[in-house]
Design an enzyme around this catalytic site. Structure first.
Site, short mmCIF file in Angstrom:
data_model
loop_
_atom_site.label_atom_id
_atom_site.label_comp_id
_atom_site.label_asym_id
_atom_site.label_seq_id
_atom_site.Cartn_x
_atom_site.Cartn_y
_atom_site.Cartn_z
N ASP A 196 -29.69 -2.23 -40.82
CA ASP A 196 -30.69 -1.64 -41.88
C ASP A 196 -29.85 -2.15 -43.17
OD1 ASP A 196 -33.29 -1.74 -43.65
OD2 ASP A 196 -34.17 -0.53 -42.28
N ASP A 235 -33.45 -5.17 -46.68
CA ASP A 235 -34.57 -4.68 -47.35
C ASP A 235 -34.67 -5.18 -48.42
OD1 ASP A 235 -36.16 -1.70 -47.39
OD2 ASP A 235 -34.73 -1.62 -49.46
N GLU A 248 -37.05 -8.52 -45.02
CA GLU A 248 -38.04 -8.16 -45.20
C GLU A 248 -38.61 -8.77 -46.22
OE1 GLU A 248 -40.55 -3.48 -46.58
OE2 GLU A 248 -38.52 -4.13 -47.43
N HIS A 295 -41.66 1.18 -40.57
CA HIS A 295 -42.29 2.45 -40.99
C HIS A 295 -42.97 2.68 -42.73
CE1 HIS A 295 -38.76 0.29 -42.56
NE2 HIS A 295 -39.30 1.42 -43.86
N ASP A 296 -43.86 1.55 -42.92
CA ASP A 296 -44.26 1.75 -44.15
C ASP A 296 -45.60 1.15 -43.98
OD1 ASP A 296 -42.22 1.85 -45.35
OD2 ASP A 296 -41.37 -0.53 -45.85
C1 GLC Z 1 -38.35 -0.66 -48.11
C2 GLC Z 1 -38.59 0.06 -46.81
C3 GLC Z 1 -39.05 1.44 -47.45
C4 GLC Z 1 -38.48 1.40 -48.67
C5 GLC Z 1 -38.70 0.37 -49.41
C6 GLC Z 1 -37.54 1.15 -50.37
O1 GLC Z 1 -39.71 -1.55 -48.61
O2 GLC Z 1 -38.94 -0.93 -45.76
O3 GLC Z 1 -39.34 1.87 -46.82
O4 GLC Z 1 -39.46 2.70 -49.31
O5 GLC Z 1 -37.91 -0.77 -49.16
O6 GLC Z 1 -36.30 0.90 -50.27
#
Ligand code: GLC
Length: 546
Positions: free
Chosen positions: A115, A217, A280, A341-342
């Site tokens: 990541d 990310d 993402e 995970h979100d």
């Molecule tokens: C992405 C991650 C998340 C994080 C956010 C800020 O969405 O998946 O877990 O809080 O970025 O970095």
């Protein structure tokens, strides 16, 4: 006379199987590092813990692991607030543990994806400490600094995704900085070539250590409007929605220049050979597909999150699949993400029975699937009492059910104390059901959801129709979703029942004849199908057509 250039011929030929690469044929498994396996008894998962479990992952049949951030961090956003991009936080191990993990992963013929968080750092990162110290230090333009608006308040109305305003005042500079997430996560200025170079160095550091790719990310956040314009109000905003949704982030996200940044990342990866760039991407699918870039020189896999977000309804899903297939640029490779995970887990969103149907769907669609750790056990969100909430999103927007802790609870390995996750005190409470729901138990049960994942992954690896084949929808009604995956002579028909009622499905204009290769409860393997397909409640089948 000038000759008009010949148009590129339109071809319908499909590439040969050997032209597909590992990240197209393979299946990715997301590991939330804090919660996978603790090897030293501190209650937090770590890199050596992951190494201990590689044989399990190999057995299950995944091809690549994606690790959430394990870099030094004050952990305000559990590692997505990085204070050093090129090291390992002591709570997760050492750089030697990392090198060992890469080696061990590769020895098992699997790949490892990291990541990377180029949109923001921690406010404790030395770059930020320097940048905030004055208006004339060498890193003064490394972050998104702006003078206050005429009334002395924040420069514009950009909000933080995790709640509240997206601006924070810094006395030393007499200016605000923008943070799309926490105050402790200042956004980098990727328009600045020095910042871009610094981030490229981060990619190089890990590529030189042998990693096989990156998940970037919040890729669509990386560039913001150069004129800092206010975002317009969102007409669909309703109370109860996250505060961030009050405005449509049309100026603070998804800017055209973002594609230049992505293309630059890609160029660097290409220097290293067959690596993967994943983004993402919480955007409508029409916008997601743009991230493949001109001539497919952008992200290899711009995250397709449609099925994370829509209702579990066969008709709506059928439409989304076709819409996505129809929008994909030529030679762009699809991908599917059902949970991460979100977001709440699959088995929480659709129920335990439909989680099996979802597994068949995820692993038989065309394109690279990502499995979220624990979904293979049918884990559900674990309720976390109010006073134990750890996730900043839950703490900053209480009462909206937005805490992400429930989908990040420790992996359940066996029925020993703490499900074999740790010998210490787990950082987050575990599901009370772990005596029933654990790897050891489900591995021995041929009717478990884990056995279903295992069989699906085996079948997917064996059948080119599944890992590289074409996708053809089969018209259906009501709760039935049906499609055919084909390669060469092989045609596999997938039929899924989204309801808890028995149904009979007779496809139009075809009389399917063939044998069931796989069924959600491991019950009907080998059964002959002739025309009509009877499905039990919550049942899915893969049929090899004659
Ligand atoms: C992405 C991650 C998340 C994080 C956010 C800020 O969405 O998946 O877990 O809080 O970025 O970095």
């Amino acid at each position: 006379m000038q000759q008009t250039p010949k148009p590129t011929p339109i071809t319908t030929e499909r590439p040969a199987a050997e032209q597909f690469t590992w990240w197209q044929k393979g299946v990715i498994y997301e590991i939330y590092v804090r919660s996978f396996k603790d090897s030293n008894g501190d209650g937090i998962g770590d890199l050596s813990g992951i190494a201990e479990k590689l044989d399990y992952l190999r057995w299950m049949g995944v091809d690549a692991i994606w690790l959430t951030p394990f870099y030094p961090s004050p952990m305000k956003d559990f590692g997505y607030d990085i204070s050093d991009y090129t090291a390992v936080d002591a709570m997760f191990g050492t750089i030697d543990d990392f090198d060992a993990l890469v080696r061990e992963t590769h020895q098992r013929n699997m790949k490892i994806i990291l990541d990377v968080v180029p949109n923001h750092t921690s406010d404790q990162h030395p770059w930020f400490l320097e940048s905030k110290s004055s208006r004339d230090n060498p890193k003064r333009d490394w972050y998104l600094w702006h003078d206050p608006s005429p009334d002395g308040g924040p420069p514009n109305n950009w909000l933080s995704v995790l709640g509240g305003t997206g601006w924070e005042w810094v006395e030393e500079r007499g200016q605000y900085y923008h943070h799309a997430f926490l105050i402790e996560q200042p956004d980098l200025n990727l328009r600045n070539p020095e910042v871009m170079d610094a981030i490229l160095e981060v990619f190089r550091f890990w590529l030189d250590r042998g990693v096989d790719g990156f998940r970037v990310d919040v890729m669509w956040h990386m560039i913001k409007d150069a004129q800092w314009r206010d975002n317009p109000p969102n007409p669909d905003f309703k109370t109860g929605m996250p505060t961030y949704d009050q405005f449509s982030p049309v100026y603070s996200t998804d800017q055209p220049k973002t594609h230049e940044v992505v293309a630059r990342f890609r160029q660097l990866l290409d220097e290293y050979g067959d690596k993967v760039l994943i983004g993402e991407m919480y955007l409508p699918v029409e916008k997601v597909v743009r991230y493949y870039g001109a001539g497919n020189q952008g992200a290899h896999l711009p995250g397709n999150f449609q099925l994370l977000l829509i209702d579990w309804n066969a008709r709506k899903i059928a439409l989304e699949i076709d819409k996505y297939e129809g929008l994909l640029p030529e030679n762009a490779w699809p991908n599917w993400v059902f949970s991460n995970h979100d977001r709440p887990r699959v088995a929480t969103r659709y129920g335990k029975e439909q989680a099996r149907v979802a597994a068949v769907l995820l692993l038989t669609l065309r394109g690279t699937p990502t499995i979220y750790y624990g979904d293979e056990l049918g884990l559900q969100n674990v309720p976390i009492p109010e006073d134990e909430v750890k996730d900043p999103q839950g703490l900053l927007m209480p009462g909206l059910g937005l805490s992400r802790d429930p989908q990040r609870t420790p992996m359940q390995w066996n029925d020993a104390e703490n499900a074999g996750f740790t010998t210490g005190e787990p950082w987050l409470r575990l599901s009370e059901k772990y005596a029933e729901e654990n790897v050891e138990k489900q591995q021995q049960d041929p009717a478990s959801i884990l056995s279903l994942y295992h069989q699906l992954l085996e079948l997917r690896r064996k059948e080119p129709a599944l890992h590289i084949g074409a996708y053809t929808p089969v018209p259906a009604h009501g709760p039935v979703l049906a499609y055919i995956r084909s390669s060469g002579e092989t045609r596999l028909m997938i039929v899924l029942n989204f309801s808890n009622e028995t149904i009979e499905f007779t496809p139009e204009r075809m009389e399917p004849k063939g044998t069931i290769l796989l069924q959600t409860r491991n019950e009907r393997k080998g059964e002959w199908i002739n025309g009509n397909i009877q499905l039990q409640s919550n049942e899915g089948v893969v049929i090899k057509l004659d």
